[in-house]
Design a protein around this motif. Structure first.
Motif, short mmCIF file in Angstrom:
data_model
loop_
_atom_site.label_atom_id
_atom_site.label_comp_id
_atom_site.label_asym_id
_atom_site.label_seq_id
_atom_site.Cartn_x
_atom_site.Cartn_y
_atom_site.Cartn_z
N LEU A 16 53.77 -50.66 -48.41
CA LEU A 16 54.18 -49.29 -48.77
C LEU A 16 54.55 -48.49 -47.52
CD1 LEU A 16 51.48 -48.69 -51.50
CD2 LEU A 16 53.94 -48.62 -51.89
N ASP A 17 53.77 -48.67 -46.44
CA ASP A 17 54.08 -48.00 -45.16
C ASP A 17 55.46 -48.44 -44.68
OD1 ASP A 17 51.62 -46.75 -45.01
OD2 ASP A 17 50.75 -48.16 -43.58
N ARG A 18 55.66 -49.77 -44.70
CA ARG A 18 56.93 -50.33 -44.20
C ARG A 18 58.11 -49.80 -45.02
NH1 ARG A 18 54.68 -55.14 -43.21
NH2 ARG A 18 55.06 -55.80 -45.33
N ILE A 49 38.38 -41.99 -40.52
CA ILE A 49 39.80 -41.87 -40.91
C ILE A 49 40.24 -43.19 -41.57
CG2 ILE A 49 42.16 -41.47 -40.14
CD1 ILE A 49 41.12 -39.84 -37.83
N ASP A 50 40.71 -43.08 -42.76
CA ASP A 50 41.24 -44.16 -43.61
C ASP A 50 40.13 -45.07 -44.13
OD1 ASP A 50 43.36 -45.01 -45.06
OD2 ASP A 50 44.21 -46.31 -43.51
N LEU A 51 39.34 -45.65 -43.22
CA LEU A 51 38.23 -46.54 -43.60
C LEU A 51 37.16 -46.42 -42.53
CD1 LEU A 51 40.15 -49.91 -44.00
CD2 LEU A 51 39.07 -48.67 -45.87
N HIS A 93 32.41 -54.97 -27.07
CA HIS A 93 32.45 -53.53 -26.82
C HIS A 93 32.69 -52.74 -28.11
CE1 HIS A 93 32.96 -49.79 -24.80
NE2 HIS A 93 34.24 -49.70 -25.08
N TYR A 94 33.57 -53.24 -28.99
CA TYR A 94 33.83 -52.52 -30.25
C TYR A 94 32.56 -52.49 -31.11
CZ TYR A 94 38.85 -51.54 -30.07
OH TYR A 94 40.07 -51.00 -29.77
N ALA A 95 31.84 -53.60 -31.16
CA ALA A 95 30.58 -53.63 -31.93
C ALA A 95 29.58 -52.65 -31.33
CB ALA A 95 30.02 -55.05 -31.94
N ILE A 110 42.46 -53.88 -39.11
CA ILE A 110 41.36 -54.76 -38.65
C ILE A 110 41.73 -56.20 -39.01
CG2 ILE A 110 39.98 -54.39 -40.75
CD1 ILE A 110 37.48 -54.63 -38.85
N ALA A 111 41.65 -57.08 -38.00
CA ALA A 111 42.21 -58.41 -38.17
C ALA A 111 41.21 -59.53 -37.86
CB ALA A 111 43.43 -58.56 -37.27
N ARG A 112 40.03 -59.15 -37.41
CA ARG A 112 39.05 -60.17 -37.03
C ARG A 112 37.67 -59.50 -37.00
NH1 ARG A 112 42.37 -58.72 -32.90
NH2 ARG A 112 41.39 -57.66 -31.14
N PRO A 113 36.60 -60.33 -36.93
CA PRO A 113 35.27 -59.73 -36.86
C PRO A 113 35.12 -58.85 -35.62
CG PRO A 113 35.13 -62.08 -37.37
CD PRO A 113 36.56 -61.80 -37.02
N GLY A 127 40.65 -45.85 -31.17
CA GLY A 127 41.09 -47.23 -30.98
C GLY A 127 42.52 -47.26 -30.48
N ASN A 128 43.07 -48.47 -30.31
CA ASN A 128 44.39 -48.56 -29.66
C ASN A 128 45.56 -48.73 -30.64
OD1 ASN A 128 43.79 -51.16 -30.38
ND2 ASN A 128 44.55 -52.07 -28.49
N GLY A 129 45.28 -48.66 -31.95
CA GLY A 129 46.35 -48.78 -32.93
C GLY A 129 46.72 -47.42 -33.53
N ASN A 130 47.30 -47.47 -34.73
CA ASN A 130 47.74 -46.22 -35.35
C ASN A 130 46.57 -45.46 -35.98
OD1 ASN A 130 50.25 -46.68 -34.43
ND2 ASN A 130 51.13 -47.27 -36.39
N ASN A 131 45.47 -46.14 -36.28
CA ASN A 131 44.28 -45.39 -36.70
C ASN A 131 43.83 -44.49 -35.55
OD1 ASN A 131 40.97 -45.47 -37.38
ND2 ASN A 131 42.30 -45.30 -39.15
N1 LIG Z 1 51.97 -47.06 -40.64
C1 LIG Z 1 51.89 -45.91 -41.29
O1 LIG Z 1 52.77 -45.54 -41.99
C2 LIG Z 1 50.71 -45.09 -41.22
C3 LIG Z 1 49.52 -45.59 -40.68
N2 LIG Z 1 48.48 -44.82 -40.54
C4 LIG Z 1 47.26 -45.27 -39.86
O2 LIG Z 1 47.46 -46.48 -39.23
C5 LIG Z 1 46.38 -47.36 -39.51
C6 LIG Z 1 46.83 -48.76 -39.35
O3 LIG Z 1 47.30 -48.86 -38.02
P1 LIG Z 1 47.48 -50.24 -37.29
O4 LIG Z 1 48.25 -51.17 -38.14
O5 LIG Z 1 47.99 -49.94 -35.94
O6 LIG Z 1 46.01 -50.82 -37.27
P2 LIG Z 1 44.61 -50.24 -36.73
O7 LIG Z 1 44.82 -49.03 -35.92
O8 LIG Z 1 43.72 -50.21 -37.90
O9 LIG Z 1 44.11 -51.43 -35.78
C7 LIG Z 1 45.02 -52.21 -35.03
C8 LIG Z 1 44.54 -52.44 -33.63
O10 LIG Z 1 43.19 -52.88 -33.61
C9 LIG Z 1 43.12 -54.17 -33.01
N3 LIG Z 1 42.06 -54.90 -33.73
C10 LIG Z 1 42.12 -55.46 -34.95
N4 LIG Z 1 40.91 -55.98 -35.28
C11 LIG Z 1 40.08 -55.73 -34.24
C12 LIG Z 1 38.73 -56.02 -33.98
N5 LIG Z 1 37.97 -56.67 -34.86
N6 LIG Z 1 38.19 -55.64 -32.82
C13 LIG Z 1 38.94 -54.97 -31.90
N7 LIG Z 1 40.25 -54.66 -32.08
C14 LIG Z 1 40.80 -55.04 -33.24
C15 LIG Z 1 44.48 -54.77 -33.13
O11 LIG Z 1 44.70 -55.71 -32.12
C16 LIG Z 1 45.36 -53.54 -32.98
O12 LIG Z 1 45.54 -53.23 -31.61
C17 LIG Z 1 45.92 -46.95 -40.90
O13 LIG Z 1 44.60 -47.34 -41.17
C18 LIG Z 1 46.09 -45.46 -40.81
O14 LIG Z 1 44.94 -44.87 -40.23
C19 LIG Z 1 48.65 -43.39 -40.66
O15 LIG Z 1 49.12 -42.95 -39.41
C20 LIG Z 1 49.59 -42.99 -41.73
C21 LIG Z 1 50.87 -43.71 -41.66
#
Ligand SMILES: NC(=O)C1=CN([C@@H]2O[C@H](COP(=O)(O)OP(=O)(O)OC[C@H]3O[C@@H](n4cnc5c(N)ncnc54)[C@H](O)[C@@H]3O)[C@@H](O)[C@H]2O)[C@@H](O)CC1
Ligand SMILES: [K+]
Length: 213
Positions: A16-18, A157-159, A139-141, A132-135, A59-63
């Motif tokens: 849906l995002d894509r 946020i989100d989860l 440092h994250y734990a 989230i892609a792995r356990p 964290g380093n992603g979009n969350n």
């Molecule tokens: N794409 C979109 O349209 C939107 C996304 N949104 C946000 O974006 C989030 C998803 O973003 P992402 O796809 O970037 O994913 P996340 O930000 O959830 O996590 C991805 C990052 O975490 C790392 N990672 C995964 N599992 C890990 C673990 N077990 N330990 C340590 N690092 C780990 C990955 O390598 C990656 O760098 C959503 O949950 C939401 O909060 C919102 O901004 C709304 C719009």
């Protein structure tokens, strides 16, 4: 009449995002800003004593990008905010780096030391979302454990970070939130007993501009 809330898996939400970004053409940063506005509104409606010192765990992603945008909005609303980065800020998604730039413009305090959590009256969990892609290990734990041990309530946020989006089970360890603002649609994991226990009060921010396929 009670409307049924749509419930999605991680894969469905990502599709849906894509669709919204690539086919409809709404930029990801627009969705991120709308998501952040919904989370900030929730936090700004909490009692003032909870907002003396907010710490956003990034964290380093979009969350994490959502968390940084929330931090900026709270700062502009007069709330003291500090950023606790999980990783050096350079290793981040593109949207995350754009949000970092905006936070730097407003000179939001930044640290990588989890001890800052002891100063918090509210913690915002922006470590991991549906990506989230792995356990969770190392440092994250440790960071999730430190958040859970802190006295302050947590808004996820989100989860709650560490939760499996589709089952609600902790992938090693998960945040125990007081409330969770989930974006666009409810996630399957949040409807399971395990997920409900981690998420606390669940708010579905259903007006962030995601369009159905
Ligand atoms: N794409 C979109 O349209 C939107 C996304 N949104 C946000 O974006 C989030 C998803 O973003 P992402 O796809 O970037 O994913 P996340 O930000 O959830 O996590 C991805 C990052 O975490 C790392 N990672 C995964 N599992 C890990 C673990 N077990 N330990 C340590 N690092 C780990 C990955 O390598 C990656 O760098 C959503 O949950 C939401 O909060 C919102 O901004 C709304 C719009
Ligand atoms: K999170």
């Amino acid at each position: 009449m009670k409307l049924m809330t749509k419930v999605v898996t991680a894969k469905e939400m990502q599709a849906l995002d894509r669709h919204t970004i690539e086919e409809v053409g709404i930029p990801a940063l627009v969705l991120m800003e709308r998501a952040a506005l919904a989370v900030a509104d929730h936090i700004l409606a909490l009692p003032k004593e909870k907002r003396h010192q907010v710490v956003v765990v990034v964290g380093n992603g979009n969350n994490g990008g959502d968390g940084l945008a929330v931090a900026r909005l709270l700062h502009l609303a007069g709330t003291p905010v500090k950023l606790l980065f999980a990783l050096p800020p350079t290793q981040a998604s593109e949207a995350n780096r754009i949000q970092q730039h905006a936070c730097a413009y407003y000179q939001l305090p930044v640290t990588t030391d989890p001890a800052v959590l002891s100063e918090a009256t509210l913690i915002v969990d922006a470590l991991l979302g549906i990506g989230i892609a792995r356990p969770v290990e190392g440092h994250y734990a440790d960071l999730i454990d430190a958040m859970n041990q802190a006295a302050a309530p947590i808004v996820a946020i989100d989860l709650p970070s560490g939760m499996n989006t589709d089952t609600g089970e902790a992938m090693g360890i998960a945040v125990t939130a007081a409330s969770t603002v989930t974006l666009a649609y409810l996630k399957v994991g949040l409807t399971t007993p395990a997920g409900e226990a981690q998420a606390g009060h669940i708010i579905v921010a259903d007006h962030i501009g995601i369009y159905d396929l």
